[in-house]
Structure formats: C-alpha cells, structure tokens
Design a protein around this motif. Structure first.
Motif: not given
Length: 239
Positions: A72-74, A85-88
């Motif tokens: 994931t982005h984390e 926007t690392p979560q996208t």
C-alpha cells in the motif's frame, strides 16, 4: 518459499522466490480456484501482493492465509516517493519503479509498463520516484475507435502495420501500433534532453508491439512488478 502476486486490470501474475530467483507460477484470471491449483506443491510462508482494483474477498483471504502482505502507499519502499497523492498511485507502478531501480541503482530511469494502460514513470539517480503519466493501452485504443465512432471496425492488433494503411483495417492497426511506438520514442527523446544517461525499462504484456531494434539503453524485463515486490519485501524484512 515466498510468493509475489501482481493483480492487474485484466490478469494476475504470480511468482515464487526460493531464495535464488523468481519463477513465474501463474498467469491468468484473478480467481481463487485456478490460482490455488497453480500453487499445489509449493509451501508458501509469506510474500507480498499488489492490486490496481478491488478483488474478491475469497482471493484476498487466501493471500492473507499464506502470510502475504499487501503493498500500500503506507508500505516503506527503497525510493523516496514524490507523488503528491500517494494514496492514488497504482502500486504496480511503484513496484515496477523499485524493480527497475534494483537493476540500475544510481541512474535516471524511465519505466514503461505496457498493459491495459501504458504508464510512464520516472526514477531519478538520487533514488526518487518522480511521478509519471498514464495513457490508454493497445486494446483500449482499438476498442475506443470502434465504440466511439459510427463505422470503424474493431481491429485485431496482430497483422501488418504499414507506414500508411491502404485499407481501413490496416490504417487503424498502423495508427494504434505506430502511434504507441512514436509516443514511447517521443518520451525517451524528450527525457534524454534532461537526463542524457537515461536508461529505459519496458515491461507488460504488450511490449511485443514495441520495436526494440537498434535501441541502446532500453531493456525489456518480464515481471518487473513482481521483481519490485520482492525487493520491497526484502527491504522491509531487513528493516
């Protein structure tokens, strides 16, 4: 034995790592039954997977049952992520960037993944993921011409690609295939003005449509996303 899985928009790939090298063990639909069958005989004790879409809970539970973790982005990675926007950000793009970096650390890299979409991602010599672009892939270009026009047919990608087509079928095929080739070459030429020692990595199911003749500094690497997942997994194991 570790397992790494890349779930794309169309298909799923998986490979095992016995400590020496990655070995592809599955390439097919993201469905639990054929995937489970492909893993018979392997003892999996961890690994990593990524996906660009929602998947069935049965499949995600099966992956978790083998102590696999989702990228994931984390998740810490060995690159500095400059994406705003690392979560996208598609985790397949990040994994491919890490995979390329593991092969050419300390160099500026352009990573091109030719799948359902064609993605262009930049990694700097300083170890920074510096973003990228997304464009329609080969199949999407063919289907869009067919679906959004009144009379243009759906054309098969395999066939002649003359410089200028003398039939509508050849004109569409040449326009799509030559267009993508020119697009890729345009990115490479543009970036080399800023990064003269740029290395280019090509991956994805449609790299067969790219003309590799006489192209220095360009490497075709199968399963670059899986290689990146393995690198990220090792990076976290050692942290």
């Amino acid at each position: 034995m570790k397992l790494f899985a890349d779930i794309g928009n169309s298909l799923m790939k998986a490979a095992v790592n016995d400590g020496s090298a990655l070995r592809e063990v599955y390439y097919g639909p993201a469905e639990i039954e054929p995937f489970r069958d492909a893993l018979k005989g392997f003892t999996i004790d961890g690994g990593m997977w990524c996906t660009v879409r929602e998947i069935d809970t049965d499949l995600s539970s099966f992956l978790s049952s083998m102590s696999m973790v989702q990228l994931t982005h984390e998740t810490p990675v060995p690159l500095k992520n400059l994406y705003s926007t690392p979560q996208t950000l598609g985790m397949d793009r990040l994994a491919a960037a890490v995979g390329a970096w593991s092969l050419k650390q300390g160099h500026d890299l352009l990573v091109i993944d030719m799948g359902t979409a064609v993605t262009f991602d930049l990694v700097t010599a300083a170890g920074e993921y510096a973003g990228g672009n997304i464009a329609p892939g080969v199949a999407l270009r063919f289907s869009s011409l067919n679906e959004h026009t009144g009379r243009l047919p759906l054309v098969d990608a395999d066939g002649p690609t003359p410089r200028f087509g003398l039939s509508t079928t050849d004109s569409i095929r040449s326009g799509v295939i030559r267009g993508i080739n020119n697009e890729i070459n345009g990115y490479i030429l543009d970036l080399k003005e800023f990064f003269p020692s740029l290395f280019v990595f090509l991956t994805g199911g449609d790299i067969k449509f790219f003309d590799m003749n006489c192209k220095s500094g360009i490497f075709a690497v199968a399963n670059l996303v899986l290689k990146g997942l393995a690198c990220i997994f090792d990076y976290n194991e050692k942290s």
